[in-house]
Each structure stands twice: as C-alpha cells, then as structure tokens.
Design an enzyme around this catalytic site. Structure first.
Site, PDB file in Angstrom:
ATOM      1  N   GLY A  52       0.842  -1.197   0.000  1.00 22.59           N
ATOM      2  CA  GLY A  52       0.000   0.000   0.000  1.00 22.59           C
ATOM      3  C   GLY A  52       0.873   1.242   0.000  1.00 22.59           C
ATOM      4  O   GLY A  52       2.079   1.167   0.267  1.00 22.59           O
ATOM      5  N   GLN A  57       2.668  10.093   1.895  1.00 21.80           N
ATOM      6  CA  GLN A  57       3.991   9.450   2.020  1.00 21.80           C
ATOM      7  C   GLN A  57       4.939   9.882   0.899  1.00 21.80           C
ATOM      8  O   GLN A  57       6.148   9.728   1.021  1.00 21.80           O
ATOM      9  CB  GLN A  57       3.860   7.921   1.999  1.00 21.80           C
ATOM     10  CG  GLN A  57       3.164   7.349   3.233  1.00 21.80           C
ATOM     11  CD  GLN A  57       3.041   5.844   3.142  1.00 21.80           C
ATOM     12  OE1 GLN A  57       2.124   5.332   2.503  1.00 21.80           O
ATOM     13  NE2 GLN A  57       3.968   5.137   3.750  1.00 21.80           N
ATOM     14  N   CYS A 100       5.595  -0.268   7.745  1.00 19.44           N
ATOM     15  CA  CYS A 100       5.252   0.961   7.029  1.00 19.44           C
ATOM     16  C   CYS A 100       6.491   1.431   6.286  1.00 19.44           C
ATOM     17  O   CYS A 100       7.585   1.470   6.859  1.00 19.44           O
ATOM     18  CB  CYS A 100       4.792   2.029   8.025  1.00 19.44           C
ATOM     19  SG  CYS A 100       4.341   3.586   7.239  1.00 19.44           S
ATOM     20  N   LEU A 101       6.304   1.811   5.026  1.00 20.82           N
ATOM     21  CA  LEU A 101       7.445   2.271   4.231  1.00 20.82           C
ATOM     22  C   LEU A 101       8.000   3.590   4.778  1.00 20.82           C
ATOM     23  O   LEU A 101       9.140   3.929   4.513  1.00 20.82           O
ATOM     24  CB  LEU A 101       7.023   2.416   2.760  1.00 20.82           C
ATOM     25  CG  LEU A 101       6.542   1.103   2.107  1.00 20.82           C
ATOM     26  CD1 LEU A 101       5.953   1.373   0.726  1.00 20.82           C
ATOM     27  CD2 LEU A 101       7.670   0.079   2.024  1.00 20.82           C
ATOM     28  N   HIS A 142      -4.842   1.146   7.373  1.00 18.68           N
ATOM     29  CA  HIS A 142      -3.499   1.723   7.583  1.00 18.68           C
ATOM     30  C   HIS A 142      -3.282   2.910   6.628  1.00 18.68           C
ATOM     31  O   HIS A 142      -2.776   3.960   7.039  1.00 18.68           O
ATOM     32  CB  HIS A 142      -2.459   0.614   7.340  1.00 18.68           C
ATOM     33  CG  HIS A 142      -1.032   1.029   7.371  1.00 18.68           C
ATOM     34  ND1 HIS A 142      -0.123   0.538   8.297  1.00 18.68           N
ATOM     35  CD2 HIS A 142      -0.309   1.863   6.568  1.00 18.68           C
ATOM     36  CE1 HIS A 142       1.070   1.072   8.076  1.00 18.68           C
ATOM     37  NE2 HIS A 142       0.991   1.874   7.024  1.00 18.68           N
ATOM     38  N   GLU A 143      -3.691   2.741   5.370  1.00 18.80           N
ATOM     39  CA  GLU A 143      -3.475   3.825   4.383  1.00 18.80           C
ATOM     40  C   GLU A 143      -4.382   5.017   4.669  1.00 18.80           C
ATOM     41  O   GLU A 143      -3.957   6.170   4.529  1.00 18.80           O
ATOM     42  CB  GLU A 143      -3.698   3.306   2.954  1.00 18.80           C
ATOM     43  CG  GLU A 143      -2.793   2.153   2.515  1.00 18.80           C
ATOM     44  CD  GLU A 143      -1.323   2.371   2.797  1.00 18.80           C
ATOM     45  OE1 GLU A 143      -0.862   3.527   2.782  1.00 18.80           O
ATOM     46  OE2 GLU A 143      -0.617   1.369   3.050  1.00 18.80           O
ATOM     47  N   HIS A 146      -2.952   7.232   7.160  1.00 17.25           N
ATOM     48  CA  HIS A 146      -1.949   8.174   6.638  1.00 17.25           C
ATOM     49  C   HIS A 146      -2.611   9.477   6.182  1.00 17.25           C
ATOM     50  O   HIS A 146      -2.024  10.553   6.303  1.00 17.25           O
ATOM     51  CB  HIS A 146      -1.207   7.578   5.434  1.00 17.25           C
ATOM     52  CG  HIS A 146      -0.049   6.687   5.787  1.00 17.25           C
ATOM     53  ND1 HIS A 146       1.042   7.122   6.498  1.00 17.25           N
ATOM     54  CD2 HIS A 146       0.195   5.375   5.509  1.00 17.25           C
ATOM     55  CE1 HIS A 146       1.911   6.123   6.636  1.00 17.25           C
ATOM     56  NE2 HIS A 146       1.419   5.052   6.051  1.00 17.25           N
TER      57      HIS A 146
HETATM   58  O1  K1U Z   1       1.702   2.368   4.056  1.00 18.62           O
HETATM   59  C1  K1U Z   1       2.761   1.804   3.867  1.00 18.62           C
HETATM   60  O2  K1U Z   1       3.803   2.313   4.254  1.00 18.62           O
HETATM   61  C2  K1U Z   1       2.834   0.489   3.150  1.00 18.62           C
HETATM   62  C3  K1U Z   1       2.797  -0.693   4.116  1.00 18.62           C
HETATM   63  C4  K1U Z   1       1.363  -1.175   4.180  1.00 18.62           C
HETATM   64  C5  K1U Z   1       0.999  -2.144   5.270  1.00 18.62           C
HETATM   65  C6  K1U Z   1       1.783  -3.231   5.616  1.00 18.62           C
HETATM   66  C7  K1U Z   1       1.365  -4.108   6.604  1.00 18.62           C
HETATM   67  C8  K1U Z   1       0.172  -3.922   7.220  1.00 18.62           C
HETATM   68  C9  K1U Z   1      -0.590  -2.841   6.906  1.00 18.62           C
HETATM   69  C10 K1U Z   1      -0.196  -1.967   5.910  1.00 18.62           C
HETATM   70  C11 K1U Z   1       3.739  -1.757   3.554  1.00 18.62           C
HETATM   71  O3  K1U Z   1       3.543  -2.237   2.487  1.00 18.62           O
HETATM   72  S1  K1U Z   1       5.084  -2.238   4.530  1.00 18.62           S
HETATM   73  C12 K1U Z   1       5.852  -3.520   3.538  1.00 18.62           C
HETATM   74  C13 K1U Z   1       5.084  -4.797   3.535  1.00 18.62           C
HETATM   75  O4  K1U Z   1       4.186  -4.989   4.328  1.00 18.62           O
HETATM   76  C14 K1U Z   1       5.391  -5.837   2.530  1.00 18.62           C
HETATM   77  C15 K1U Z   1       6.473  -5.730   1.698  1.00 18.62           C
HETATM   78  C16 K1U Z   1       6.731  -6.728   0.778  1.00 18.62           C
HETATM   79  C17 K1U Z   1       5.928  -7.823   0.688  1.00 18.62           C
HETATM   80  C18 K1U Z   1       4.853  -7.948   1.518  1.00 18.62           C
HETATM   81  C19 K1U Z   1       4.584  -6.959   2.450  1.00 18.62           C
HETATM   82 ZN    ZN Z   2       2.363   3.220   6.187  1.00 16.35          ZN
END
Ligand code: K1U
Ligand code: ZN
Length: 175
Positions: A52, A57, A100-101, A142-143, A146
């Site tokens: 996401g 972001q 979260c990125l 989660h998004e 943000h």
């Molecule tokens: O919002 C963001 O920063 C993105 C975030 C979203 C998220 C992850 C986990 C739970 C709720 C919301 C991410 O994508 S973090 C990276 C991640 O979860 C992932 C990366 C590679 C493969 C699978 C998952």
């Molecule tokens: Zn996030």
C-alpha cells in the site's frame, strides 16, 4: 524521484517528517495529473516493495491511496482509491503485525476492525463501495490513517513508539 519509462519512482518520506503528521485534503476532480500520480504511486509501491501507499507518504497532501495485497503467484490487483472513506467497521477485531514504508525496519502488532466497507472513487470518477476483510481490510485502514496524519506507531504503547522513533532518528543521522 527516478523515472523508469513514462512512470516515476517517487521518494517516500520517513518519520519524523512533519508532512506525515498533516491531514490530507479531498480531491475535487480526477485530472490527468491525479491519474499520473496514482500510476506513479502504484509503481513506487511495487518497487519499494509494499502492499500500500498513501499520497502524503510521497509528499502530496491529497486523499489518495493505492493498495495491492495480491500474492506473488497471483495476477496483480492494484486498487487506486480517491477520497476513500470507511462507511462501516465490524465490532470484531483482528491483529496484524504491521510495517510501514515511512517507518522502515520496524514492525508491531496493531488491532483494528476485522472487516470494513470502503467507499471511494476510482481513476475514472466512478464511485465504488467494497467490503474488505483480512489483509485488504488492514492495509486500507493503515493507508486511510496516513490521510489523517496517523502512523501505525500511534496505535502502539508510548514506550514501544519512543523506541522506534529513537531508532529512526539514529538511522536518519547515519544516512
Ligand atoms: O503504508 C505503507 O507504508 C505500506 C505498508 C502497508 C501495510 C503493511 C502491513 C500492514 C498494513 C499496511 C507496507 O507495504 S510495509 C511492507 C510490507 O508490508 C510488505 C512488503 C513486501 C511484501 C509484503 C509486504
Ligand atoms: Zn504506512
């Protein structure tokens, strides 16, 4: 920003960037510029990699999110959501270890409604309402957080949050 073909990989802000704590504004009209932003956000999410990404972001304070929770062995299924809103949430809760990125290398369990209904507009200004459960429900919540200046670390204990924030500040100083 890095450009690959006609798409751009956008820079992702990390905490404690003040823009991540600001509230985003509704989109009045889905213009070509908004469609390009959403395409770039999808590409940026895939490259990161993540499931996401919300416009704040990448430094844009507009109510736009993209999400794709399809698995590696499935066809991609990106959602591009403009002005997403939770219209219903289940009383039942689910816990997921979130990342979260914008909070790199930190993960924590967060409890949220297990199922939600989301109303949003797509890239062609068509209105949709979908019901989501599992990882899609978690990720959309989660998004949308943000868009309100909330990070997953705002849902955890103060002590865990300050450990993560100290680690992030240290990482930024060393970069
Ligand atoms: O919002 C963001 O920063 C993105 C975030 C979203 C998220 C992850 C986990 C739970 C709720 C919301 C991410 O994508 S973090 C990276 C991640 O979860 C992932 C990366 C590679 C493969 C699978 C998952
Ligand atoms: Zn996030």
């Amino acid at each position: 920003m890095k450009r690959v073909s006609d798409l751009a990989i956008l820079d992702i802000l990390t905490a404690p960037d003040p823009l991540l704590k600001k509230k985003a504004s509704p989109v009045e009209k889905v213009t070509d510029e908004i469609r390009t932003l959403m395409d770039d956000m999808v590409e940026t999410m895939y490259v990161a990699p993540g499931i996401g990404l919300a416009a704040p972001q990448v430094g844009v304070l507009k109510n736009i999110i993209v999400v794709d929770v399809s698995g590696n062995d499935e066809d991609p299924h990106p959602y591009k959501m403009v002005n997403p809103e939770i219209t219903w949430a289940s009383e039942e809760l689910a816990t997921y270890e979130e990342g979260c990125l914008s909070v790199p290398e930190s993960f924590s369990e967060v409890e949220r409604p297990a199922r939600v209904k989301i109303r949003y507009m797509d890239e062609n200004e068509q209105e949709h309402e979908i019901e989501a459960d599992g990882l899609l429900a978690t990720c959309v919540q989660h998004e949308i957080d943000h868009l309100n200046g909330t990070l997953f670390i705002d849902h955890i204990s103060r002590i865990k949050r300050s450990i993560i924030m100290r680690k992030l500040t240290k990482m930024k100083k060393m970069a």
